[in-house]
Write a protein that holds these residues in place. Structure first.
Motif, PDB file in Angstrom:
ATOM      1  N   LEU A 106      51.345  -0.511 -17.519  1.00 32.56           N
ATOM      2  CA  LEU A 106      51.351   0.907 -17.152  1.00 32.56           C
ATOM      3  C   LEU A 106      51.479   1.797 -18.380  1.00 32.56           C
ATOM      4  O   LEU A 106      50.833   2.837 -18.484  1.00 32.56           O
ATOM      5  CB  LEU A 106      52.494   1.190 -16.174  1.00 32.56           C
ATOM      6  CG  LEU A 106      52.345   0.545 -14.796  1.00 32.56           C
ATOM      7  CD1 LEU A 106      53.480   0.956 -13.893  1.00 32.56           C
ATOM      8  CD2 LEU A 106      51.017   0.921 -14.162  1.00 32.56           C
ATOM      9  N   LEU A 118      45.824   6.854 -16.483  1.00 34.94           N
ATOM     10  CA  LEU A 118      46.497   6.973 -15.191  1.00 34.94           C
ATOM     11  C   LEU A 118      46.736   8.419 -14.798  1.00 34.94           C
ATOM     12  O   LEU A 118      47.011   8.704 -13.644  1.00 34.94           O
ATOM     13  CB  LEU A 118      47.825   6.211 -15.216  1.00 34.94           C
ATOM     14  CG  LEU A 118      47.687   4.691 -15.151  1.00 34.94           C
ATOM     15  CD1 LEU A 118      49.009   4.022 -15.448  1.00 34.94           C
ATOM     16  CD2 LEU A 118      47.188   4.254 -13.793  1.00 34.94           C
ATOM     17  N   VAL A 119      46.624   9.337 -15.764  1.00 31.27           N
ATOM     18  CA  VAL A 119      46.840  10.744 -15.398  1.00 31.27           C
ATOM     19  C   VAL A 119      45.625  11.249 -14.635  1.00 31.27           C
ATOM     20  O   VAL A 119      44.497  10.853 -14.908  1.00 31.27           O
ATOM     21  CB  VAL A 119      47.101  11.631 -16.640  1.00 31.27           C
ATOM     22  CG1 VAL A 119      48.408  11.270 -17.278  1.00 31.27           C
ATOM     23  CG2 VAL A 119      45.967  11.555 -17.623  1.00 31.27           C
ATOM     24  N   PHE A 120      45.885  12.128 -13.675  1.00 26.78           N
ATOM     25  CA  PHE A 120      44.806  12.649 -12.850  1.00 26.78           C
ATOM     26  C   PHE A 120      44.062  13.766 -13.581  1.00 26.78           C
ATOM     27  O   PHE A 120      42.882  13.962 -13.397  1.00 26.78           O
ATOM     28  CB  PHE A 120      45.378  13.171 -11.530  1.00 26.78           C
ATOM     29  CG  PHE A 120      44.340  13.605 -10.544  1.00 26.78           C
ATOM     30  CD1 PHE A 120      43.455  12.691 -10.007  1.00 26.78           C
ATOM     31  CD2 PHE A 120      44.240  14.934 -10.157  1.00 26.78           C
ATOM     32  CE1 PHE A 120      42.495  13.090  -9.102  1.00 26.78           C
ATOM     33  CE2 PHE A 120      43.284  15.335  -9.247  1.00 26.78           C
ATOM     34  CZ  PHE A 120      42.405  14.405  -8.722  1.00 26.78           C
ATOM     35  N   PHE A 121      44.800  14.504 -14.420  1.00 24.34           N
ATOM     36  CA  PHE A 121      44.155  15.600 -15.161  1.00 24.34           C
ATOM     37  C   PHE A 121      44.840  15.758 -16.515  1.00 24.34           C
ATOM     38  O   PHE A 121      45.952  15.289 -16.722  1.00 24.34           O
ATOM     39  CB  PHE A 121      44.229  16.912 -14.369  1.00 24.34           C
ATOM     40  CG  PHE A 121      45.633  17.339 -14.023  1.00 24.34           C
ATOM     41  CD1 PHE A 121      46.413  18.055 -14.913  1.00 24.34           C
ATOM     42  CD2 PHE A 121      46.184  17.023 -12.788  1.00 24.34           C
ATOM     43  CE1 PHE A 121      47.701  18.448 -14.593  1.00 24.34           C
ATOM     44  CE2 PHE A 121      47.476  17.409 -12.456  1.00 24.34           C
ATOM     45  CZ  PHE A 121      48.230  18.125 -13.368  1.00 24.34           C
ATOM     46  N   TYR A 122      44.141  16.417 -17.432  1.00 25.05           N
ATOM     47  CA  TYR A 122      44.726  16.781 -18.716  1.00 25.05           C
ATOM     48  C   TYR A 122      45.206  18.219 -18.650  1.00 25.05           C
ATOM     49  O   TYR A 122      44.644  19.037 -17.923  1.00 25.05           O
ATOM     50  CB  TYR A 122      43.691  16.662 -19.838  1.00 25.05           C
ATOM     51  CG  TYR A 122      43.189  15.263 -20.074  1.00 25.05           C
ATOM     52  CD1 TYR A 122      44.081  14.230 -20.370  1.00 25.05           C
ATOM     53  CD2 TYR A 122      41.837  14.980 -20.036  1.00 25.05           C
ATOM     54  CE1 TYR A 122      43.620  12.951 -20.601  1.00 25.05           C
ATOM     55  CE2 TYR A 122      41.369  13.690 -20.270  1.00 25.05           C
ATOM     56  CZ  TYR A 122      42.276  12.678 -20.546  1.00 25.05           C
ATOM     57  OH  TYR A 122      41.822  11.419 -20.770  1.00 25.05           O
ATOM     58  N   THR A 123      46.247  18.540 -19.435  1.00 23.59           N
ATOM     59  CA  THR A 123      46.667  19.931 -19.549  1.00 23.59           C
ATOM     60  C   THR A 123      45.871  20.555 -20.705  1.00 23.59           C
ATOM     61  O   THR A 123      45.333  19.824 -21.541  1.00 23.59           O
ATOM     62  CB  THR A 123      48.168  20.018 -19.853  1.00 23.59           C
ATOM     63  OG1 THR A 123      48.414  19.334 -21.080  1.00 23.59           O
ATOM     64  CG2 THR A 123      48.986  19.364 -18.750  1.00 23.59           C
ATOM     65  N   ASP A 155      46.764  19.010 -23.920  1.00 22.00           N
ATOM     66  CA  ASP A 155      46.206  17.668 -24.134  1.00 22.00           C
ATOM     67  C   ASP A 155      44.806  17.760 -24.724  1.00 22.00           C
ATOM     68  O   ASP A 155      44.426  16.966 -25.583  1.00 22.00           O
ATOM     69  CB  ASP A 155      46.114  16.899 -22.803  1.00 22.00           C
ATOM     70  CG  ASP A 155      47.471  16.504 -22.269  1.00 22.00           C
ATOM     71  OD1 ASP A 155      48.420  16.476 -23.074  1.00 22.00           O
ATOM     72  OD2 ASP A 155      47.589  16.237 -21.061  1.00 22.00           O
ATOM     73  N   LEU A 195      40.242  22.116  -7.287  1.00 20.61           N
ATOM     74  CA  LEU A 195      41.213  21.761  -6.256  1.00 20.61           C
ATOM     75  C   LEU A 195      42.492  22.554  -6.493  1.00 20.61           C
ATOM     76  O   LEU A 195      42.831  22.856  -7.626  1.00 20.61           O
ATOM     77  CB  LEU A 195      41.537  20.266  -6.311  1.00 20.61           C
ATOM     78  CG  LEU A 195      40.396  19.286  -6.045  1.00 20.61           C
ATOM     79  CD1 LEU A 195      40.871  17.870  -6.307  1.00 20.61           C
ATOM     80  CD2 LEU A 195      39.887  19.432  -4.627  1.00 20.61           C
ATOM     81  N   ALA A 196      43.176  22.894  -5.403  1.00 23.12           N
ATOM     82  CA  ALA A 196      44.455  23.592  -5.543  1.00 23.12           C
ATOM     83  C   ALA A 196      45.575  22.566  -5.574  1.00 23.12           C
ATOM     84  O   ALA A 196      45.493  21.519  -4.945  1.00 23.12           O
ATOM     85  CB  ALA A 196      44.654  24.555  -4.381  1.00 23.12           C
ATOM     86  N   LYS A 197      46.607  22.868  -6.347  1.00 24.23           N
ATOM     87  CA  LYS A 197      47.764  21.978  -6.419  1.00 24.23           C
ATOM     88  C   LYS A 197      48.969  22.814  -6.024  1.00 24.23           C
ATOM     89  O   LYS A 197      49.109  23.943  -6.470  1.00 24.23           O
ATOM     90  CB  LYS A 197      47.901  21.477  -7.857  1.00 24.23           C
ATOM     91  CG  LYS A 197      49.074  20.562  -8.118  1.00 24.23           C
ATOM     92  CD  LYS A 197      48.953  19.999  -9.537  1.00 24.23           C
ATOM     93  CE  LYS A 197      50.277  19.523 -10.093  1.00 24.23           C
ATOM     94  NZ  LYS A 197      50.957  18.502  -9.311  1.00 24.23           N
ATOM     95  N   HIS A 198      49.802  22.255  -5.133  1.00 26.53           N
ATOM     96  CA  HIS A 198      50.996  23.017  -4.764  1.00 26.53           C
ATOM     97  C   HIS A 198      52.221  22.286  -5.264  1.00 26.53           C
ATOM     98  O   HIS A 198      52.172  21.076  -5.515  1.00 26.53           O
ATOM     99  CB  HIS A 198      51.071  23.224  -3.252  1.00 26.53           C
ATOM    100  CG  HIS A 198      51.252  21.950  -2.492  1.00 26.53           C
ATOM    101  ND1 HIS A 198      52.488  21.444  -2.186  1.00 26.53           N
ATOM    102  CD2 HIS A 198      50.355  21.063  -2.026  1.00 26.53           C
ATOM    103  CE1 HIS A 198      52.339  20.307  -1.555  1.00 26.53           C
ATOM    104  NE2 HIS A 198      51.051  20.040  -1.441  1.00 26.53           N
TER     105      HIS A 198
END
Lengths: 237, 139
Positions: free
Chosen positions: B26, B33-38, B41, B118-121
């Motif tokens: 891992l 494994l991350v869904f998105f970069y900031t 990043d 996509l929205a993230k809450h």
């Protein structure tokens, strides 16, 4: 005598009154949870009424993890101490856990579409829960694939123990990596970040789910024990 | 040692080995494994315009500009900011200060062409009155 409490005969005697009790508690908690969740609790300030899906989604996810932990513990007892009651409890719990996991995935998907804009994404949380469903399915397939149930249980128990590694991954996924799924609202070190008017129905529903698990587990385990008794009686001339 | 103790020892050591192996895997795959970069990043990584990636963060205040289905907005992680262009329908939750994840291509270090948003809450849930009360206090 050692292990008296775990003898199948004792188990059958003790659980007889326990079964209607847990079933009754489940009905009460379910009614209270659904009423407070759907009628008296307020809608969320961002998500509105959609967040009410939480009351069926979150307890299902909790139970999916809890039942897997129980399955793994019983598998350990079954492998190390070869205890027949642990075997019975393990194979009785597995399909119930799979049901909770499937419910969690389906309701989560129905929640994801209106809020995120997608039924499914491959983020760490969703993927690891899907793996949990596959573990339950693999457990059952392995158990059923031997002509001798004893061998099947032993092989499946090993799989159940290996799968324990997935539990901390599911819990940690939203903390360790960026995910679309939100981090924990309730089970975390700091205070729950969910208002008490919404926490109450959530906990009531969690209680109802737990009692559902206990009831179904007892029904399935008692049936399996009686089936084994019958099997032994038939084997004897 | 009794056979059952042997089995217990065997299982415990096997699970420990498995746990260590699993955590090493891992850690090694941390990046994928991350869904998105900031946005921060993105500065540290060399990402080619052909590579399909996801960028996540908050919609910067006062940044969304909408003309028909063409939308421009900025995604920020409070340190770095990136300009995003998108053509299509935004999720209902999309608003200033809301978490979003955009998928698409990094055209140049400051401009991202999104193909889906996509929205993230977050993990906070409260009734509308409580939220308004909190906002009053902050003022």
């Amino acid at each position: 005598m050692k292990h008296t409490w775990a003898r199948p005969g004792f188990f059958l005697k003790v659980t007889k009154p326990l079964l209607p009790l847990s079933f009754a508690v489940m009905i009460i908690l379910l009614c209270a949870g659904l009423y407070t969740g759907l009628v008296t609790s307020p809608p969320d300030f961002i998500q509105g009424d959609t967040m009410r899906i939480m009351y069926i989604h979150v307890p299902a996810s909790w139970m999916a993890l809890l039942v897997y932990g129980f399955l793994a513990l019983m598998s350990l007892f079954a492998i190390v101490w070869r205890h027949p009651l642990a075997e019975v409890l393990a194979i009785s719990a597995a399909p119930i856990g799979a049901l909770f996991t499937a419910l969690s995935l389906i309701t989560g998907s129905l929640w994801g579409k209106p809020i995120w804009g997608a039924f499914w994404v491959w983020d760490a949380r969703l993927t690891s829960v899907l793996v949990l469903l596959f573990l339950y399915a693999g457990y059952w397939a392995l158990y059923k694939s031997f002509s001798h149930p004893e061998q099947g249980i032993r092989a499946a128990s090993l799989l159940a123990l290996v799968g324990v590694i997935n539990l901390p991954i599911i819990k940690g996924s939203v903390e360790w990596w960026n995910t679309l799924h939100q981090p924990a609202s309730v089970i975390k070190l700091s205070a729950p970040s969910i208002h008490s008017t919404m926490l109450t129905p959530l906990l009531l529903m969690a209680g109802a789910y737990f009692c559902y698990f206990v009831s179904m587990l007892l029904i399935r385990a008692r049936t399996e024990l009686n089936r084994r008794k019958l099997y032994v009686l038939e084997a004897k001339p | 040692m009794k056979p059952k103790h042997q089995r217990l020892f065997l299982i415990c050591s096997a699970l420990m080995g498995l746990g260590i192996a699993g955590s090493l895997v891992l850690v090694a795959f941390q990046d994928t494994l991350v869904f998105f970069y900031t946005p921060s990043d993105l500065l540290q990584k060399n990402i080619s315009p052909q590579q399909r990636i996801r960028v996540g963060g908050l919609v910067d205040m006062d940044s969304p500009q909408q003309r028909g289905e063409n939308v421009h907005f900025k995604i920020t992680d409070q340190k770095e900011t990136i300009m995003v262009s998108y053509h299509g329908i935004l999720p209902d939750l999309f608003r200033e200060g809301q978490g979003v994840v955009a998928e698409g291509y990094l055209m140049n270090p400051t401009h991202f062409q999104a193909e889906s948003v996509l929205a993230k809450h977050d993990e906070n849930y409260m009734p509308r009155e409580v939220a308004e009360g909190l906002r009053e206090q902050c003022k």
